[in-house]
Design an enzyme around this catalytic site. Structure first.
Site, PDB file in Angstrom:
ATOM      1  N   TYR A  32       0.823  -1.205   0.000  1.00  6.42           N
ATOM      2  CA  TYR A  32       0.000   0.000   0.000  1.00  6.42           C
ATOM      3  C   TYR A  32       0.858   1.256   0.000  1.00  6.42           C
ATOM      4  CZ  TYR A  32       1.021   0.994   4.926  1.00  6.42           C
ATOM      5  OH  TYR A  32       1.660   1.320   6.092  1.00  6.42           O
ATOM      6  N   LYS A 146       6.456  -1.912   1.776  1.00  6.37           N
ATOM      7  CA  LYS A 146       5.295  -1.319   2.455  1.00  6.37           C
ATOM      8  C   LYS A 146       4.135  -2.318   2.414  1.00  6.37           C
ATOM      9  CE  LYS A 146       3.405   3.330   3.202  1.00  6.37           C
ATOM     10  NZ  LYS A 146       3.545   3.355   4.642  1.00  6.37           N
ATOM     11  N   GLU A 178      13.170   2.451  13.474  1.00  5.54           N
ATOM     12  CA  GLU A 178      12.217   3.489  13.038  1.00  5.54           C
ATOM     13  C   GLU A 178      11.006   3.475  13.959  1.00  5.54           C
ATOM     14  OE1 GLU A 178      10.394   2.713   9.195  1.00  5.54           O
ATOM     15  OE2 GLU A 178      10.246   0.583   9.620  1.00  5.54           O
ATOM     16  N   LEU A 202      11.421   1.277   6.570  1.00  5.48           N
ATOM     17  CA  LEU A 202      10.795   1.771   5.345  1.00  5.48           C
ATOM     18  C   LEU A 202      11.554   3.024   4.914  1.00  5.48           C
ATOM     19  CD1 LEU A 202       8.252   1.359   3.466  1.00  5.48           C
ATOM     20  CD2 LEU A 202       7.297   3.298   4.692  1.00  5.48           C
TER      21      LEU A 202
HETATM   22  N1  PDD Z   1       3.366   5.362   7.412  1.00  3.03           N
HETATM   23  N2  PDD Z   1       8.076   3.878   8.592  1.00  3.03           N
HETATM   24  C1  PDD Z   1       6.903   3.230   8.701  1.00  3.03           C
HETATM   25  C2  PDD Z   1       6.867   1.909   9.370  1.00  3.03           C
HETATM   26  C3  PDD Z   1       5.723   3.820   8.181  1.00  3.03           C
HETATM   27  O1  PDD Z   1       4.558   3.173   8.268  1.00  3.03           O
HETATM   28  C4  PDD Z   1       5.797   5.109   7.576  1.00  3.03           C
HETATM   29  C5  PDD Z   1       4.604   5.779   6.986  1.00  3.03           C
HETATM   30  C6  PDD Z   1       7.048   5.742   7.500  1.00  3.03           C
HETATM   31  C7  PDD Z   1       7.219   7.085   6.842  1.00  3.03           C
HETATM   32  O2  PDD Z   1       7.133   6.994   5.450  1.00  3.03           O
HETATM   33  P1  PDD Z   1       6.607   8.191   4.559  1.00  3.03           P
HETATM   34  O3  PDD Z   1       7.414   9.375   4.912  1.00  3.03           O
HETATM   35  O4  PDD Z   1       6.842   7.717   3.180  1.00  3.03           O
HETATM   36  O5  PDD Z   1       5.136   8.388   4.882  1.00  3.03           O
HETATM   37  C8  PDD Z   1       8.169   5.090   8.002  1.00  3.03           C
HETATM   38  C9  PDD Z   1       2.172   5.773   6.681  1.00  3.03           C
HETATM   39  C10 PDD Z   1       1.919   7.219   6.697  1.00  3.03           C
HETATM   40  C11 PDD Z   1       0.991   4.937   7.143  1.00  3.03           C
HETATM   41  O6  PDD Z   1       1.148   3.723   7.164  1.00  3.03           O
HETATM   42  O7  PDD Z   1      -0.068   5.477   7.448  1.00  3.03           O
END
Ligand code: PDD
Length: 288
Positions: A32, A146, A178, A202
């Site tokens: 996703y 993801k 993270e 991620l």
């Molecule tokens: N989450 N690490 C994890 C485990 C994440 O789920 C996310 C983002 C990030 C940050 O990635 P980005 O900057 O590309 O949003 C890092 C999204 C927002 C979610 O699952 O809702």
């Protein structure tokens, strides 16, 4: 009326049907993306859609639409739902097939869905900062994908929320990886330090964008792993994500960071990031 994307068609949400044997529903067998919308325009959509393709490829799902087609669907959806400030959620699964751990035959079509949501900028938290707690990272070894499988992330987030925290800072032994739904960065003596983009985290688009901004502004940005001891000695700590943008962390495990207020460099990064949003999506009405 609310519209959603289902397998190449934009239809009313109440008409969208997914079978109980969709492999995403049964196994979390899919990937996703969450993309930010400011002023009705997607922010960093190319980067998000490139990561979407990469995640799908990593688990052997072939996209049955081109990135350009998906991007056009998402833009149509945003327009039909009149989203001004919000997010688009996009997911693809390995399709609907009788339950079996092994992949279905290649002919089975994937299920691709998207929907939009109004989401405000979390301005109050961005201004005052949030609390976090350290939690052992119990997830699998392909956190760069993801994946829809988010159980490890959910358990960490829930533990943090129950402790009155906004985010869980996960670590594998001594190494900070993270957040449960964000990337973690620490600042020491003017330098930003964050875990390298390998299989343990991620590769966040927000963090990548921040890195570009730092390079342009000549702010030192280093990708290397750091320890929980180092984070306890950090000058400033922040998290990044699509929805939280650049969020100061002002307390870890009950101990204040920078005396419990957002640090100078973090605030500068927030300003630079806002400028970047405005460059891509136009002037923001609500600012930090
Ligand atoms: N989450 N690490 C994890 C485990 C994440 O789920 C996310 C983002 C990030 C940050 O990635 P980005 O900057 O590309 O949003 C890092 C999204 C927002 C979610 O699952 O809702």
């Amino acid at each position: 009326m609310e519209f959603v994307l289902l397998n190449g068609e934009i239809i009313e949400r109440s008409d969208a049907k997914i079978d109980v044997e969709d492999r995403g529903y049964q196994f979390g067998d899919g990937v996703y993306e969450v993309i930010r919308v400011y002023n009705g325009s997607m922010f960093t959509s190319e980067e998000h859609l490139a990561r979407f393709r990469k995640s799908a490829e990593a688990i052997g799902i072939k996209l049955n639409f081109t990135i350009e087609e998906i991007s056009a669907f998402l833009n149509q959806l945003i327009e039909k739902n009149n989203v001004v400030l919000g997010t688009v959620y996009l997911q693809i699964t390995r399709g609907t097939s009788p339950r079996n751990h092994a992949f279905p035959s290649p002919g089975v079509p994937t299920n691709i869905v998207a929907y939009t949501k109004e989401v405000a900028r979390p301005v109050e938290n961005m201004k005052s900062g949030v609390k976090a707690m350290l939690i052992e990272d119990i997830r699998w070894l392909r956190c760069d994908i993801k994946s829809l499988n988010l159980l490890g992330n959910l358990l960490a987030k829930q533990e943090a929320v129950e402790a009155g925290c906004f985010e869980a800072i996960q670590h594998r032994g001594q190494t900070v990886t993270e957040g449960s739904s964000s990337n973690i960065l620490m600042i020491k003596e003017g330098k930003i330090i964050t875990h390298p983009a390998d299989n343990l985290i991620l590769n966040g688009i927000t963090k990548r964008k921040l890195q570009e901004i730092c390079i342009a502004a000549q702010i030192p940005f280093e990708e290397r792993s750091f320890t929980i001891d180092e984070i306890s000695q950090a000058d400033e700590i922040l998290l990044t994500s699509t929805t939280a943008e650049i969020m100061p962390i002002v307390e870890v495990n009950g101990k204040a960071v920078n005396e419990g207020i957002p640090g100078t460099l973090t605030k500068r990064l927030q300003e630079l990031f806002e400028t970047e949003i405005e460059k891509q999506c136009g002037e923001l009405t609500i600012k930090i």
